[in-house]
Design an enzyme around this catalytic site. Structure first.
Site, PDB file in Angstrom:
ATOM      1  CD  GLU A 369      -2.602  -1.603   0.043  1.00 31.89           C
ATOM      2  OE1 GLU A 369      -2.808  -0.716  -0.803  1.00 31.89           O
ATOM      3  OE2 GLU A 369      -2.986  -2.770  -0.107  1.00 31.89           O
ATOM      4  CE1 TYR A 451      -2.854  -5.928  -6.586  1.00 29.21           C
ATOM      5  CE2 TYR A 451      -4.494  -6.920  -8.014  1.00 29.21           C
ATOM      6  CZ  TYR A 451      -4.168  -6.055  -6.982  1.00 29.21           C
ATOM      7  OH  TYR A 451      -5.153  -5.327  -6.368  1.00 29.21           O
TER       8      TYR A 451
END
EC number: 3.4.11.2
Length: 670
Positions: A369, A451
């Protein structure tokens, strides 16, 4: 966001942002780019000039954090076929939102946010109207800055995109919308006290990615239309509000009787999905000079202990790709109903409590994050078909942070988990499927592609040109495109101009267009270190050959090694062997959500009855989609044995799950 299905030894495992991942959050329909490099069109240029001229000087002079590059007041937009956002009704080349000012009150009894949104508009001289995105909003009035009513109309509603709100500008460059969100607004999760850690006060949080913020903010909800914002939020005492911007009144200020108001500001243009809010019984603990964590009092001590390396992570990330430009990096650990591992809201990352393992083994989630502060928040995909530009970059960056902090061995193991997720996605979708392209307008939404194939592409570039050269390129890329949207076409043009630089041999070897626009895995893909899990693979082979579980050194392994072991076991095991594993490694009692999930997937698929109480505790204690949806799918796949269990548990658990989670599980538990 963290990938939904994979859990590296520190990773949240994807976002859903991933096991790892679940589906990537983005709209279903996309358009394949056809044009090359995109720049703001001639039509768009007057919009930027007008907005800059109309911005107050004081607002342009907002103080910047040390080493930060001043952000533009109005972010540029991209126009052209490959920057057209099919998920938004907006027509930004004609009229666009540049700033949002919210003044809202939270009503927990009615489960509504209501008040006003004042929008600054930049428009071409001949623009007659502006088109906004809404979904389920109760629009009460629309006025200009002088209080005159502006004609407006809601168009036909679409199940995914909601309804366009068209406002006749009549020369206005600021419009004020009085409105209320619906009680069932998909971005907002209203929790009863029983659904929180403290069990005393209610809680509210938002989750806007990809196109859910239009359920509580009437704006142009497209990642390519960046906006600054400010907010005043009124909440009942003793609750506190936090948002993904600078906190101007951390303790709140008196409002109406029994309420407090909290003010926030984001002076850098961000994608609308990054405007986030949480309201609850919150306390704060600093972790370093610019880092800290919010959580309910019952959760804060464990959360802070798990996050002690955060300040070092920020320093490490800056050492890799340049200054952190958002001021503070704080986090909030939400109640267990939060549907994702993490969400990269600027200045305030939202985290699931399932990353708290007691040994910091899942703090790769924080690295992921945090990396979004560069890839995703600083440089953002202009359309959701290009979400790999956020998540693929971030997964690569995350691995580099983990390597710098915890060493090459852990990074190599986590890279292997990513590779395995990519291979699984390629197998499930089919190597020739459109959904295996990085630029994906097929709606396949595979985290293993967005991803993991994305990260593999960047790792391949690194190995092709050398780490030093690639790092220099990425640093310059983030600098040159800071606070701007990006498309695949524009990225490839930038790569050719600033990394390939006319080297035809290098161009041929990189297979750039094949990586981005073609399905499958190109032949030049850089595989991770094959020896990363050699001892674990040997233990798997010995166990599969009849060896005793007691001889497996499970207790001394990292989370990544334990996951490799559990996921490499045969999918069909007899009850005595399952009991042996459970007894020796205490799998059903694991406090690590990633390993518990891997174990429950294996145990339930083999109808191992002693694992059912653990599954019940797990599914009733959290709502993270990455764990919840696959476990219910496994139970439903077990016919007369598993389906009654699934239906019984889901009837109890569904009220605590976020709409993101129930939308997936409803399709499974029928």
């Amino acid at each position: 966001m963290r990938p939904p299905n994979r859990p590296p030894s520190g990773r949240n495992a994807p976002r859903p942002t991933g096991a790892r991942r679940g589906a990537v959050l983005r709209p279903a329909s996309f358009q394949r780019p056809r044009s090359p490099v995109l720049r703001p069109s001639i039509l768009a240029l007057p919009i930027l000039a007008y907005a800059a001229a109309c911005t107050p000087a004081a607002e342009q002079a907002q103080p910047q954090t040390a080493a930060a590059t001043p952000a533009p007041t109005v972010a540029p937009i991209l126009t052209g076929e490959d920057a057209r956002d099919a998920s938004s009704y907006a027509r930004p080349a004609e009229a666009r939102v540049t700033h949002v000012a919210l003044d809202l009150a939270a009503d927990f009894a009615a489960r509504r946010l209501s008040g006003t949104a004042t929008l600054d508009v930049a428009a071409t001289r001949d623009a007659k109207q502006i088109v906004l995105d809404t979904k389920g909003l109760e629009i009460r009035t629309v006025t200009d800055d002088r209080g005159r009513a502006l004609p407006h109309a809601l168009g036909a509603a679409d199940a995914d995109r909601g309804a366009p709100l068209t406002v006749q500008l009549q020369g206005a460059r600021q419009i004020r919308i009085a409105y209320a969100s619906a009680p069932g607004a998909e971005a907002l999760q209203w929790l009863s006290p029983a659904q929180t850690a403290g069990k005393v006060h209610p809680f509210l949080f938002s989750q806007g990615q990809a196109i859910l913020n239009r359920t509580w903010i009437p704006t142009q909800d497209s990642p390519g239309i960046r906006q600054t914002w400010e907010a005043r939020i009124v909440v009942p005492e003793p609750l506190s509000a936090v948002m993904s911007g600078e906190r101007l009144t951390p303790e709140g200020e008196p409002a109406a009787t029994g309420t407090r108001a909290f003010r926030f500001r984001m002076d850098k243009p961000v994608a609308p999905y990054l405007i986030a809010i949480a309201v609850g019984d919150l306390t704060f603990q600093p972790l370093g000079p610019r880092t800290g964590v919010y959580a309910e009092p019952a959760t804060l001590p464990a959360a802070a202990a798990e996050l002690v390396d955060t300040e070092k992570m920020v320093e490490t990330a800056e050492g890799l790709y340049g200054p952190y430009r958002w001021g503070r990096y704080d986090m909030i650990v939400l109640p267990p109903a939060f549907p994702y591992g993490g969400m990269e809201n600027p200045t305030l990352t939202f985290l699931t409590p399932t990353f708290i393992a007691g040994d910091r083994s899942l703090n790769g989630l924080v690295a992921h994050e945090l990396a979004h502060s560069w890839s995703g928040n600083l440089v953002t995909n202009a359309v959701w078909a290009d979400s790999w530009l956020n998540e693929g970059f971030t997964s690569y960056f995350e691995n580099r942070i983990m390597e710098a902090l915890y060493g090459p061995r852990r990074a190599a193991q986590e890279a292997w988990l990513s590779w395995a997720d990519m291979e699984k996605a390629l197998k499930e979708l089919g190597p020739d499927a459109a959904g295996t392209r990085l630029h994906d307008d097929s709606g396949a939404d595979s985290g293993g592609i967005v991803y993991d194939k994305g990260a593999t592409f960047l790792r391949t570039l690194e190995r092709s040109v050398g780490r030093a050269r690639f790092d220099a390129y990425l640093t310059s890329y983030f600098d040159r495109h800071a606070f701007q949207p990006m498309t695949s076409a524009r990225f490839l043009a930038d790569l050719r101009a600033n990394l390939v630089r006319g080297d035809q041999a290098l161009e041929r070897s990189l297979l750039l267009d094949q990586w981005v626009y073609q399905p499958g895995l190109p032949a030049n893909a850089a595989r991770p270190d094959a020896t990363a899990f050699a001892p674990v693979d040997s233990a798997v082979a010995a166990f599969n050959a009849g060896g005793a579980a007691a001889r497996v050194p499970y207790g001394g392994w990292t989370t990544a090694e334990r996951l490799r072991f559990l996921n490499a076991l045969p999918r069909t095991l007899p009850q005595p062997r399952l009991a042996e594993l459970d007894r020796n490694f205490k799998l059903s009692d694991s406090g690590n959500a990633e390993t518990l999930f891997a174990w429950l997937q294996l145990a339930l698929a083999n109808r191992y009855e002693p694992a059912v109480p653990a599954a019940e505790r797990f599914l009733l204690a959290m709502g993270r989609r990455k764990f919840v949806a696959p476990l219910f799918e496994t139970l439903m796949g077990q016919g007369d044995w598993g389906q009654p269990i699934a239906r019984r548990l889901y009837a109890r658990a569904r009220p605590m799950y976020h709409a993101v989670t129930t939308s997936a599980v409803d399709k499974v538990v029928k």
